[in-house]
Design a protein around this motif. Structure first.
Motif, PDB file in Angstrom:
ATOM      1  N   ALA A   1      -6.521  -4.528   4.178  1.00 36.86           N
ATOM      2  CA  ALA A   1      -6.046  -3.282   3.565  1.00 36.86           C
ATOM      3  C   ALA A   1      -7.030  -2.150   3.832  1.00 36.86           C
TER       4      ALA A   1
ATOM      5  N   LEU B   1       0.827  -1.203   0.000  1.00 36.06           N
ATOM      6  CA  LEU B   1       0.000   0.000   0.000  1.00 36.06           C
ATOM      7  C   LEU B   1       0.864   1.257   0.000  1.00 36.06           C
TER       8      LEU B   1
ATOM      9  N   TYR C   1     -10.535   4.214   2.042  1.00 36.98           N
ATOM     10  CA  TYR C   1      -9.921   3.160   1.241  1.00 36.98           C
ATOM     11  C   TYR C   1     -10.415   3.167  -0.203  1.00 36.98           C
TER      12      TYR C   1
ATOM     13  N   LEU D   1      -6.194   1.392   5.730  1.00 34.85           N
ATOM     14  CA  LEU D   1      -6.358   2.683   5.067  1.00 34.85           C
ATOM     15  C   LEU D   1      -7.456   3.538   5.682  1.00 34.85           C
TER      16      LEU D   1
ATOM     17  N   ARG E   1      -0.583   2.061  -7.451  1.00 35.83           N
ATOM     18  CA  ARG E   1      -1.929   1.606  -7.095  1.00 35.83           C
ATOM     19  C   ARG E   1      -2.361   0.399  -7.919  1.00 35.83           C
TER      20      ARG E   1
END
Length: 173
Positions: A105, A77, A113, A109, A82
């Motif tokens: 994830a 990340l 996210y 984030l 990306r």
């Protein structure tokens, strides 16, 4: 929850997180159904076999991550482009037939996210409106907080090289 947390201490977890329908219910998220199970993510290098086999009086879905695996997601990340990070996350879904890496994830984030490009999982072809970033840290709050800050500080592929030279590449957790 108290019994599960107490039993988990024997495995020396870096973090124990409650997520899923129970976490959303406790957070007051009105868009979710009442919880029917307890979803937990544990970060430890000691697989909690006894906890996985214990009957706690309700359905418990325990996802165990090694420290290396969860830090690898955070590093992706932070440094990968990306598209590369997303292809790694979604590729693991196909390999494991579960979206736990994507959920992890999303928890790292936070509510933004979606800005990273993570799309919510669709249920029966209908967009899933649940917020996968909602979670509650049961153990290891400071460690998890440091990991989340590491993951959300985007450095990109070009900065990976300079961070390696400055010995700032690895997560020191």
């Amino acid at each position: 929850m108290d019994q599960i947390t107490a039993d988990m201490e024997d495995y020396h977890p870096k973090a124990l997180l409650l997520f899923g329908s129970l976490a959303r219910y406790l957070a007051g998220d009105p868009g979710d159904h009442p919880p029917n199970d307890v979803d937990l993510l544990v970060v430890t290098n000691n697989t909690p076999f006894l906890v996985m086999k214990t009957d706690y009086g309700c359905a418990v879905e325990l996802h165990s991550f090694t420290v290396q695996r969860i830090v690898g997601i955070a590093r992706s990340l932070r440094y990968d482009s990306r598209p590369a990070a997303l292809s790694k996350l979604y590729g693991r879904v196909l390999a494991r037939e579960h979206a736990i890496d994507i959920i992890a994830a999303a928890m790292m984030l936070g509510p933004g996210y979606g800005d990273f490009g993570i799309e919510q999982i669709e249920v029966n072809g209908i967009g899933d409106t649940r917020d996968y970033s909602i979670h509650r840290v049961l153990m290891g709050d400071s460690w998890w907080g440091r990991l989340c800050r590491y993951a959300t500080e985007r450095r990109g592929p070009w900065m990976r090289f300079t961070d390696k030279m400055a010995r700032n590449y690895d997560f020191d957790g």
